[in-house]
Design a protein around this motif. Structure first.
Motif: not given
Length: 79
Positions: A50-79
């Protein structure tokens, strides 16, 4: 943070980065073993991510998505 000035310093930098990614490796191993559980809490490495910008950590979005999935589970596609 400065570039290492010796081969030993460079090796230490690599060693430290491996320690930082240890939690991600453990998460992957738990998935492979079938013992992984989703949880509504950030993964330990997110305090660093969270303290890094994407120039310093190019895969920041990927790590953030891993964390989001860890917190919310898999995307079942249901709304």
């Amino acid at each position: 943070m400065q570039r290492p000035r010796s081969p030993e310093g460079y090796a230490e930098l690599v060693r430290q980065s491996l320690l930082e990614t240890e939690e991600l490796r453990k998460l992957y191993e738990a998935m492979q073993e079938g013992s992984y559980d989703f949880a509504d809490a950030d993964l330990p490495f997110m305090t660093i991510v969270d303290r890094q910008n994407e120039r310093v950590l190019p895969f920041k979005r990927m790590l953030s998505l891993i964390n989001l999935t860890h917190r919310q589970g898999l995307d079942s596609g249901e709304k």
